[in-house]
Design an enzyme around this catalytic site. Structure first.
Site, PDB file in Angstrom:
ATOM      1  CG  HIS A   2      -6.232  -1.980   8.698  1.00 26.50           C
ATOM      2  ND1 HIS A   2      -6.271  -1.152   9.286  1.00 26.50           N
ATOM      3  CD2 HIS A   2      -4.641  -2.390   8.680  1.00 26.50           C
ATOM      4  CE1 HIS A   2      -5.252  -0.446   9.846  1.00 26.50           C
ATOM      5  NE2 HIS A   2      -4.119  -1.238   9.278  1.00 26.50           N
ATOM      6  CD  GLU A  37      -8.835   1.438   7.755  1.00 20.58           C
ATOM      7  OE1 GLU A  37      -8.849   0.389   8.563  1.00 20.58           O
ATOM      8  OE2 GLU A  37      -7.925   2.330   7.830  1.00 20.58           O
ATOM      9  CG  ASP A  48      -0.402  -0.549   2.309  1.00 19.18           C
ATOM     10  OD1 ASP A  48       0.907  -0.369   2.640  1.00 19.18           O
ATOM     11  OD2 ASP A  48      -1.062  -0.948   3.270  1.00 19.18           O
ATOM     12  CG  ASP A  85      -9.125  -1.056  11.766  1.00 17.72           C
ATOM     13  OD1 ASP A  85      -8.104  -1.745  11.197  1.00 17.72           O
ATOM     14  OD2 ASP A  85      -9.563   0.131  11.109  1.00 17.72           O
TER      15      ASP A  85
HETATM   16  C1  F6R Z   1       1.033  -1.535   6.184  1.00 15.13           C
HETATM   17  C2  F6R Z   1      -0.054  -2.054   6.125  1.00 15.13           C
HETATM   18  C3  F6R Z   1      -0.781  -2.024   7.367  1.00 15.13           C
HETATM   19  C4  F6R Z   1       0.082  -2.436   8.882  1.00 15.13           C
HETATM   20  C5  F6R Z   1      -0.988  -2.426   9.885  1.00 15.13           C
HETATM   21  C6  F6R Z   1      -0.217  -2.462  11.253  1.00 15.13           C
HETATM   22  O1  F6R Z   1       1.898  -1.591   4.733  1.00 15.13           O
HETATM   23  O2  F6R Z   1      -0.247  -2.934   5.342  1.00 15.13           O
HETATM   24  O3  F6R Z   1      -2.130  -3.008   7.399  1.00 15.13           O
HETATM   25  O4  F6R Z   1       0.606  -3.782   8.691  1.00 15.13           O
HETATM   26  O5  F6R Z   1      -1.431  -0.951  10.085  1.00 15.13           O
HETATM   27  O6  F6R Z   1       0.626  -1.683  11.529  1.00 15.13           O
HETATM   28  P1  F6R Z   1       1.661  -1.754  12.404  1.00 15.13           P
HETATM   29  O7  F6R Z   1       2.620  -2.821  11.902  1.00 15.13           O
HETATM   30  O8  F6R Z   1       2.637  -0.563  12.334  1.00 15.13           O
HETATM   31  O9  F6R Z   1       1.201  -1.982  13.798  1.00 15.13           O
END
Ligand code: F6R
Length: 260
Positions: free
Chosen positions: A137, A142, A66, A135
């Site tokens: 995702h 989301e 992403d 959440d």
């Molecule tokens: C980032 C991504 C997100 C993160 C998620 C967890 O490329 O795809 O899904 O993996 O927001 O973020 P952290 O690892 O910072 O807790």
């Protein structure tokens, strides 16, 4: 779905080991790269194995999950820059071998379609690293995301923007509202999914991912339909798992040859 409950450094070694096993079998493998804090220790371990043990990424291609929309080319939190800093610049992967969705494209839907095509042209992703949001995702799909979604623009939830404000001087207003993200169906096309989660803040999302009903309200639950998923969690992230003792026992008695 395999659930491994272990201390965080061990999880990073396991994930890096899965990447290494893949590259020994297939030096021109296609990797899927996640950003955020969860994979950082994996990138540290891969960089160490590159430097100390000669693990080579010279023939690897990689696709990011992403990208934020609208962050300038030189913004340190632009995910392309994060991946360069945390991974690409520390190993021998070719600079043009890493691709991400173009969050600065004039035509964002066209950029998303081109990204899907690029992944397909590369033959698909062999091993996809994933984190999970509080959440539920994965990538930036989301709650409410279509379980059949492909790369597209999404609006980040307030929860995700608050969670990610730590990367933006603690200022939620600096976190972009929009992103381009691989869809859930895009992620499901990868051949092996390795998800890392640590900390109590991830416990409910991990419980839903592994043990909840499949639902767009917890997008990561779609992984229950994937034939090869490794869920790597520490004790805190595992604290809401109903079958934690079973997962621990299964991992303890796993044949040594099996790998992730
Ligand atoms: C980032 C991504 C997100 C993160 C998620 C967890 O490329 O795809 O899904 O993996 O927001 O973020 P952290 O690892 O910072 O807790």
């Amino acid at each position: 779905m395999e659930v491994v409950i272990a201390p965080a450094p061990e999880l990073a070694r396991l994930a890096a080991g899965a990447v290494e096993d893949l590259l020994r079998r297939r030096p021109d493998a296609v990797l899927g790269l996640a950003t955020g804090s969860s994979p950082l220790a994996v990138y540290d371990e891969l960089a160490r194995r590159h430097t100390e043990q000669g693990l080579s990424f010279a023939r690897v291609r990689a696709f990011m999950l992403d990208e934020y929309v609208g962050l300038s080319m030189d913004h340190p939190q632009r995910y392309r820059n994060v991946i360069d800093t945390e991974f690409a610049a520390r190993v021998d992967i070719a600079p043009d071998a890493v691709q991400g969705p173009d969050g600065l494209a004039a035509d964002l839907p066209a950029a998303c379609a081109a990204y899907e095509q690029a992944i397909a042209d590369a033959g698909g992703v062999d091993l996809q690293l994933l984190g999970i949001g509080t959440d539920g995702h994965i990538a930036f799909n989301e709650p409410g995301s279509s379980l059949a979604s492909r790369t597209r623009i999404k609006t980040l939830t307030e929860q995700t923007r608050v969670d990610n404000a730590r990367f933006f001087d603690g200022d939620v207003d600096q976190v972009p509202q929009h992103c381009l993200t691989q869809g859930l169906a895009t992620i499901m096309s990868a051949r092996h999914l390795v998800l890392l989660a640590t900390g109590r803040g991830k416990a409910e999302a991990v419980h839903q991912l592994v043990e909840g009903p499949v639902s767009a309200m917890w997008p990561a639950t779609i992984l229950q339909h994937h034939p090869h998923v490794s869920v790597l969690v520490d004790n805190a992230a595992a604290s809401r798992l109903q079958l934690a003792d079973y997962y621990r026992g299964a991992y303890a008695s796993k044949p040594a040859w099996q790998g992730l």
